[in-house]
Write a protein that holds these residues in place. Structure first.
Motif: not given
Length: 538
Positions: A140-149, A32-36, A484-489
Motif C-alpha cells: 500500500t506504500g512505502p514503510p512508515s518512517p521510524l521515529i526515536r522517542p 522496557s523492551k519497547q522498540q527503539v 503520539p508525539n513523544s512516542h513513550l511506551s
C-alpha cells in the motif's frame, strides 16, 4: 506473565514493561523492551521495501488483519509485523527472485514467514507460536518512517500526549480503576495539564509516570527509565538501610556504604517522596526494589526536588565505621556499558551466572541439585534444557532439589509448567515436602511468581526467602501503546489472575529470610545455607 487460553494469544505477549530482575540484594531495573526506532533511508532490494496490508487466515481465530512494514537497509531486510494480537520484530530476512523469507520474533519465541511477491502482492504463510496462517497482503506504500522517542516537545505536544494517555489507558486496561477512582485519575491529569507550561520536559515525563502509577499494578507503567542517564551505582535495601552494592572504580569509596541523604533530604524522606511514582498494589518488597533503582536516576531525583538537574546528584554516605562523606555523582549516558565493582568479598553460587536464564549445578557432598531458574528462553532452548536437566536428575543420586527463582522477573508461565513443573511431577520420589525447595524474593515477579506458586501446590515445595514482588491475585498480561508525539511506551494490564484463594501481599514463603548486609558483604547465601541444613528426614 502469559495467558494459556489459546496458543494464538502468544502473539500478544511482547513484554514491554520493565521487570525487576536481580538478586534480592541487588536492585536492577531493566528498561522496557519497547522498540527503539531509528530514522533510516531504506534502500531498494528488488522493490521488497514497503508497507503491506491484508489478512492472515488462521486456524484458530479466522481472518486476522496484518500489516507488514518491511525495510531494506544496506542489504539487510528487517521490519515489524502488526496484528490486533501483538506486534513482532521481523529479522533475518532474505529476498531472491521474488521469494521472501523472514524470521518473526517475540521476546521469547520465533516463527517464520515465507512468501512470494508478484505485482505488489505478498502471498505465503506464517508458521510459529503454535499457529499457522495463510497470508494475502497488498503493498500500500512505502514503510512508515521510524521515529526515536523524544523528550524535546512543545508544551502543546506534551498536552496532546497527556490527553491521549488519559483517554487510552482507561480504555485499554482491564480495570484501570481497581485502586484509584476515575475522579482521582482525571483530577491528577488536570493538575499536570495545568502545570505543563512551567515544567521541564523531564518533569512532565515524571508527572505522567506518577499518573500511570496510580492505576496500581506492577505491569502498568510508563517506560521512561531507559531514556535518562543513570548514576553508576547499584543500591539495595537491607531492612531500613539503603546500601551501595556496586559502583564504578571512580566511586569505589561508596562501595558498601549506607546512603543517608540524597541532596538535602534524608534517605527516609527520599523514599517517602518516591512512593507516588511506584505501583502500590504489589508487595512491599516490590516497592523496595523499584525505589532502590529509582534513586539512581538524577532526572527522577530532580523531579522529587533531590537533585540539581537530570545529569548529577549529591549523595551522602556513611561507612561501617560511622564516617560520613558526600559524593557528587555524575550519571552515565543511557545505554553506556561500564564495569561495576562489587561490595561483596565473593559471589555466592546464586550470582555466578547472571546472564543465563537456566542453569544447574550438582553439589555431590550434599547430593543436592541446585537449579537457577531466572528466565524463560525460547521454546526450543527451554525444551532442550529441560531434557538435559531431567536426564541428569535421573542419572544421579539426589536427596534434595533447590530451585532458585530470586532473579525470575517473568516470561511465559505456561512454559514453566510444561518444561519444569511437569517434569518434577513425573518424579514423585523427588517431588516431596522436605526434598523440594524454592527460593523466592522481591524480584520474583509475573510468571516467576506464578511458577513459584506452582512449585508449592503441584510438587510440595517449601518456599524460602522474601515474599514475591507481585501479589498472587493481581492484574497482569501486559500490552503497550505509544504516545503520539513523544512516542513513550505505556504498558497496561489486560487480564486479572487469581493464583491462590487467600489474597496476600506477595507469595508468602514458608521460611522467611530477608537479605542482610553482613551476609551480602561476606558473600554468603543464608537461604541456601538454611536449606542445606534442613534435616532430610524431617
Amino acid at each position: 506473565m502469559r495467558t494459556t487460553k489459546g496458543k494464538f494469544n502468544k502473539w500478544a505477549d511482547i513484554t514491554v514493561i520493565f521487570l525487576l530482575l536481580g538478586t534480592p540484594c541487588l536492585a536492577q531495573l531493566h528498561p522496557s523492551k519497547q522498540q527503539v526506532r531509528r530514522i533510516d533511508e531504506p534502500a531498494v532490494a528488488g522493490e521488497i521495501s514497503g508497507r503491506y496490508e491484508g489478512i492472515g487466515k488462521t486456524q484458530s481465530y479466522g481472518d486476522v488483519p496484518i500489516v507488514l512494514e518491511i525495510r531494506s537497509v544496506k542489504g539487510t531486510i528487517t521490519g515489524t509485523m502488526h496484528t490486533p494480537l501483538g506486534d513482532f520484530e521481523l529479522t533475518q530476512g532474505s529476498y531472491t527472485e521474488g521469494k521472501l523469507t523472514l524470521t518473526v520474533e517475540s521476546y521469547d519465541d520465533e516463527g517464520s514467514i515465507t512468501a512470494s511477491l508478484d505485482d505488489g502482492k505478498l502471498v505465503g504463510e506464517f508458521i510459529g507460536f503454535g499457529e499457522k496462517a495463510r497470508l494475502e497482503l497488498k503493498r500500500t506504500g512505502p514503510p512508515s518512517p521510524l521515529i526515536r522517542p523524544t523528550l524535546s516537545l512543545s508544551k502543546e505536544a506534551w498536552r496532546e500526549d497527556l490527553q491521549y494517555l488519559a483517554r487510552e489507558l482507561p480504555r485499554r486496561h482491564k480495570n484501570a480503576f481497581h485502586r484509584v477512582t476515575r475522579e482521582q485519575f482525571e483530577q491528577a491529569v488536570a493538575d499536570l495539564d495545568f502545570k505543563i507550561p512551567s515544567l521541564r520536559d523531564s518533569n512532565i515525563v515524571m508527572g505522567m509516570s506518577r499518573i500511570v502509577a496510580t492505576v496500581g499494578d506492577g505491569h502498568t507503567s510508563l517506560g521512561w527509565h531507559w531514556l535518562f542517564p543513570r548514576a553508576p551505582l547499584r543500591l539495595c535495601w537491607f531492612g531500613k538501610e539503603l546500601r551501595v552494592t556496586e559502583a564504578t572504580a571512580a566511586y569505589r569509596r561508596a562501595l558498601g556504604a549506607r546512603v543517608v541523604k540524597i541532596g538535602n533530604a534524608t534517605v527516609e524522606e527520599a523514599y517517602r517522596r518516591d512512593q507516588p511514582y511506584i505501583s502500590q498494589r504489589e508487595s512491599e518488597e516490590f516497592v523496595l526494589d523499584v525505589n532502590a533503582a529509582n534513586m539512581t536516576y538524577p532526572a527522577h531525583l530532580h523531579g522529587l526536588g533531590l537533585a540539581p538537574d537530570a545529569t548529577r546528584a549529591l549523595y551522602t554516605f556513611e561507612d561501617d565505621k560511622g564516617r560520613r562523606f558526600t559524593l557528587d555523582i555524575k550519571a552515565l549516558a543511557p545505554g553506556r556499558q561500564v564495569e561495576l565493582l562489587d561490595a561483596a568479598r565473593s559471589k555466592p553460587l546464586s550470582r555466578q551466572k547472571p546472564d543465563e536464564p537456566l542453569w544447574y549445578r550438582y553439589l555431590p557432598n550434599a547430593q543436592t541439585l541446585y537449579f537457577n531458574f531466572s528466565g524463560y528462553p525460547r521454546k526450543r532452548a527451554f525444551a532442550k534444557f529441560s531434557q538435559e536437566l531431567f536426564d541428569f536428575i535421573d542419572r544421579h543420586p539426589i536427596k534434595r532439589v533447590i530451585v532458585d527463582m530470586r532473579q525470575n522477573g517473568g516470561g511465559d508461565f505456561s512454559r514453566g509448567r510444561e518444561f519444569i513443573i511437569s517434569g518434577f511431577k513425573q518424579r514423585p520420589a523427588i517431588a516431596r515436602r522436605g526434598q523440594m525447595f524454592v527460593i523466592i524474593g522481591r524480584a520474583t515477579f509475573s510468571a516467576g511468581m506464578v511458577n513459584a506458586a506452582d512449585f508449592r501446590s503441584e510438587v510440595n515445595a517449601i518456599l524460602v526467602g522474601e515474599p514475591t514482588g507481585q501479589r498472587p491475585n493481581s492484574y497482569s498480561e501486559n500490552r503497550a501503546f505509544s504516545l503520539p508525539n513523544s512516542h513513550l511506551s505505556v504498558s497496561y494490564s489486560t487480564q486479572y489472575y487469581k493464583v491462590q484463594e487467600k489474597d496476600t501481599p506477595g507469595i508468602i514463603p514458608d521460611k522467611r529470610i530477608d537479605p542482610d548486609w553482613t551476609s551480602y558483604k561476606e558473600g554468603r547465601d543464608p537461604e541456601l545455607e538454611w536449606i542445606l541444613a534442613y534435616p532430610s528426614d524431617k
